[in-house]
Motif scaffolding. Structure first.
Motif, PDB file in Angstrom:
ATOM      1  N   THR A 133       0.840  -1.199   0.000  1.00  0.00           N
ATOM      2  CA  THR A 133       0.000   0.000   0.000  1.00  0.00           C
ATOM      3  C   THR A 133       0.873   1.246   0.000  1.00  0.00           C
ATOM      4  OG1 THR A 133      -1.670   1.269   1.211  1.00  0.00           O
ATOM      5  CG2 THR A 133      -0.182  -0.083   2.529  1.00  0.00           C
ATOM      6  N   CYS A 171       2.129  -7.558  -3.548  1.00  0.00           N
ATOM      7  CA  CYS A 171       1.201  -8.498  -2.946  1.00  0.00           C
ATOM      8  C   CYS A 171       1.378  -8.510  -1.424  1.00  0.00           C
ATOM      9  CB  CYS A 171       1.410  -9.910  -3.499  1.00  0.00           C
ATOM     10  SG  CYS A 171       3.042 -10.596  -3.142  1.00  0.00           S
ATOM     11  N   ILE A 173      -2.840  -7.925  -2.222  1.00  0.00           N
ATOM     12  CA  ILE A 173      -3.784  -6.831  -2.400  1.00  0.00           C
ATOM     13  C   ILE A 173      -5.096  -7.283  -1.760  1.00  0.00           C
ATOM     14  CG2 ILE A 173      -4.966  -5.353  -4.061  1.00  0.00           C
ATOM     15  CD1 ILE A 173      -1.904  -4.947  -3.856  1.00  0.00           C
ATOM     16  N   PRO A 175      -8.902  -7.298  -0.670  1.00  0.00           N
ATOM     17  CA  PRO A 175     -10.203  -6.781  -1.098  1.00  0.00           C
ATOM     18  C   PRO A 175     -10.781  -5.777  -0.108  1.00  0.00           C
ATOM     19  CG  PRO A 175     -10.090  -9.133  -1.501  1.00  0.00           C
ATOM     20  CD  PRO A 175      -8.847  -8.776  -0.730  1.00  0.00           C
ATOM     21  N   ASP A 179      -7.202  -2.421  -2.604  1.00  0.00           N
ATOM     22  CA  ASP A 179      -7.422  -2.818  -3.993  1.00  0.00           C
ATOM     23  C   ASP A 179      -8.048  -1.676  -4.788  1.00  0.00           C
ATOM     24  OD1 ASP A 179      -9.807  -3.046  -2.561  1.00  0.00           O
ATOM     25  OD2 ASP A 179     -10.563  -4.691  -3.807  1.00  0.00           O
ATOM     26  N   THR A 180      -7.335  -0.553  -4.856  1.00  0.00           N
ATOM     27  CA  THR A 180      -7.837   0.607  -5.575  1.00  0.00           C
ATOM     28  C   THR A 180      -6.895   0.984  -6.708  1.00  0.00           C
ATOM     29  OG1 THR A 180      -6.671   2.233  -4.189  1.00  0.00           O
ATOM     30  CG2 THR A 180      -8.850   1.484  -3.435  1.00  0.00           C
ATOM     31  N   MET A 204      -4.556  -9.768  -8.192  1.00  0.00           N
ATOM     32  CA  MET A 204      -4.928  -8.828  -7.146  1.00  0.00           C
ATOM     33  C   MET A 204      -5.822  -9.533  -6.127  1.00  0.00           C
ATOM     34  SD  MET A 204      -3.359  -6.096  -8.040  1.00  0.00           S
ATOM     35  CE  MET A 204      -2.467  -5.553  -9.513  1.00  0.00           C
ATOM     36  N   GLY A 205      -5.232  -9.914  -5.002  1.00  0.00           N
ATOM     37  CA  GLY A 205      -5.966 -10.613  -3.959  1.00  0.00           C
ATOM     38  C   GLY A 205      -4.991 -11.131  -2.923  1.00  0.00           C
ATOM     39  N   SER A 243      -9.634  -9.930  -5.415  1.00  0.00           N
ATOM     40  CA  SER A 243     -10.318  -8.643  -5.354  1.00  0.00           C
ATOM     41  C   SER A 243     -11.395  -8.572  -6.428  1.00  0.00           C
ATOM     42  CB  SER A 243      -9.316  -7.505  -5.574  1.00  0.00           C
ATOM     43  OG  SER A 243      -9.986  -6.296  -5.876  1.00  0.00           O
ATOM     44  N   ASN A 245     -11.997  -6.115  -7.984  1.00  0.00           N
ATOM     45  CA  ASN A 245     -11.406  -5.216  -8.982  1.00  0.00           C
ATOM     46  C   ASN A 245     -10.215  -5.848  -9.694  1.00  0.00           C
ATOM     47  OD1 ASN A 245     -13.201  -3.214  -8.028  1.00  0.00           O
ATOM     48  ND2 ASN A 245     -11.741  -2.587  -6.450  1.00  0.00           N
ATOM     49  N   SER A 246     -10.043  -7.154  -9.540  1.00  0.00           N
ATOM     50  CA  SER A 246      -8.833  -7.810 -10.034  1.00  0.00           C
ATOM     51  C   SER A 246      -8.594  -7.588 -11.521  1.00  0.00           C
ATOM     52  CB  SER A 246      -8.897  -9.313  -9.741  1.00  0.00           C
ATOM     53  OG  SER A 246      -7.720  -9.948 -10.191  1.00  0.00           O
ATOM     54  N   LEU A 249      -7.501  -3.975 -12.239  1.00  0.00           N
ATOM     55  CA  LEU A 249      -6.184  -3.674 -11.665  1.00  0.00           C
ATOM     56  C   LEU A 249      -5.070  -4.433 -12.363  1.00  0.00           C
ATOM     57  CD1 LEU A 249      -7.082  -3.574  -7.853  1.00  0.00           C
ATOM     58  CD2 LEU A 249      -6.840  -1.656  -9.451  1.00  0.00           C
TER      59      LEU A 249
END
Length: 286
Positions: A133, A171, A173, A175, A179-180, A204-205, A243, A245-246, A249
């Motif tokens: 992050t 990693c 990421i 949820p 995860d933005t 992404m997860g 996520s 949003n995977s 992203l």
């Protein structure tokens, strides 16, 4: 802290763990999982007291290659400040003409910059840094006992200036937490600025299994009230927690890394990490 005696220190793929357990306190850490069979509290660090003797013996017998550490335990935990097992290992790795790579979240790696530069001038030294992050306040929740993201990015730039190649682990990421698009964009921009060689991202997860799942959920209850129930409802007992949003992203990740000449295929990155350069040097048999 507890001392144990080990029968070997290098795996068949030349990975080593000088310590077992960690005090960084990352809320998502997979190494807490019961599958690894740890018989003591995770923060009660297990130290392989004969690691350096074993390493010297094994380096004298093995063909020259890359030696890696950090897959299970960050080698630069605070205890390393006192014991200096990593530094002494680097001295042996340099002496016997091997290469070195490590995975860390700690700026303590800079303490050993002199040895990393020596190894890199003769063979190859690569520092792998985990970034999750860009937000330092969120970082203090997710990874509470280690230097924040801003400092890690400083470390990457120092290593760039010292011509030490770097790889970033993007990693996990989480949820509904990091995860933005803004977070991923900011991390990628920092990696581009630091001229990293590659970024490892398996999607992404995150992953959860018995041991780390319970710890993670406890931290969600403390810092993100209500989010645990959402995880349980959406993901049940799944090992893989992607996520929502995977797709978006990952498209951003692939596009931005490709445009900037950064390796993004894990297989290619591991080939690079494992490749031992054929540089001529005189091995010091001391």
């Amino acid at each position: 802290m507890r001392y144990v005696s080990s029968k070997s220190i290098l795996s068949k793929n030349n990975g080593m763990n000088l310590y077992r357990g960690c005090s960084h306190g990352c809320i998502y850490c997979d190494s807490r999982s019961e599958v690894y069979g740890m018989k003591h509290e995770f923060e009660d660090i297990e130290v392989k007291e004969n690691a350096l003797q074993l390493l010297k013996r094994e380096l004298m017998k093995r063909p020259k290659s890359m030696i890696g550490t950090g897959a299970m335990t960050d080698p630069y935990i605070p205890l390393e400040n006192r014991l200096k097992f990593v530094r002494k290992s680097l001295e042996l790795i340099d002496r016997y003409g091997f290469g070195f790579t490590c995975i860390t979240k700690s700026d303590l790696v800079l303490r050993d910059l002199d040895l990393l530069k020596k190894i890199n001038s003769n063979t190859k030294a690569v520092v792998q840094m985990t970034l999750t992050t860009f937000d330092d306040e969120l970082c203090a929740i997710l990874e509470p006992n280690v230097c924040n993201t801003s400092r890690r990015i400083e470390v990457l730039n120092i290593l760039k200036d010292e011509e030490i190649p770097t790889v970033v682990w993007l990693c996990p990421i989480l949820p509904y937490i990091n995860d933005t698009t803004e977070n991923i964009n900011s991390i990628l921009d920092s990696c581009i600025g630091a001229d990293v060689k590659g970024i490892i991202c398996y999607g992404m997860g995150l992953t959860l299994r018995k041991g780390n799942r319970e710890y993670f959920y406890g931290k969600l209850d403390k810092h993100f009230p209500g989010l645990k129930d959402r995880y349980i409802k959406e993901f049940k007992n799944s090992y893989s927690i992607p996520s929502p949003n995977s797709g978006e992203l990952m498209s951003l990740f692939i596009k931005k890394t490709s445009q900037n000449g950064i390796l993004n295929n894990p297989r290619e990155i591991f080939e690079y990490l494992n490749e031992f350069p054929q540089k001529s040097r005189q091995t010091k048999l001391i």
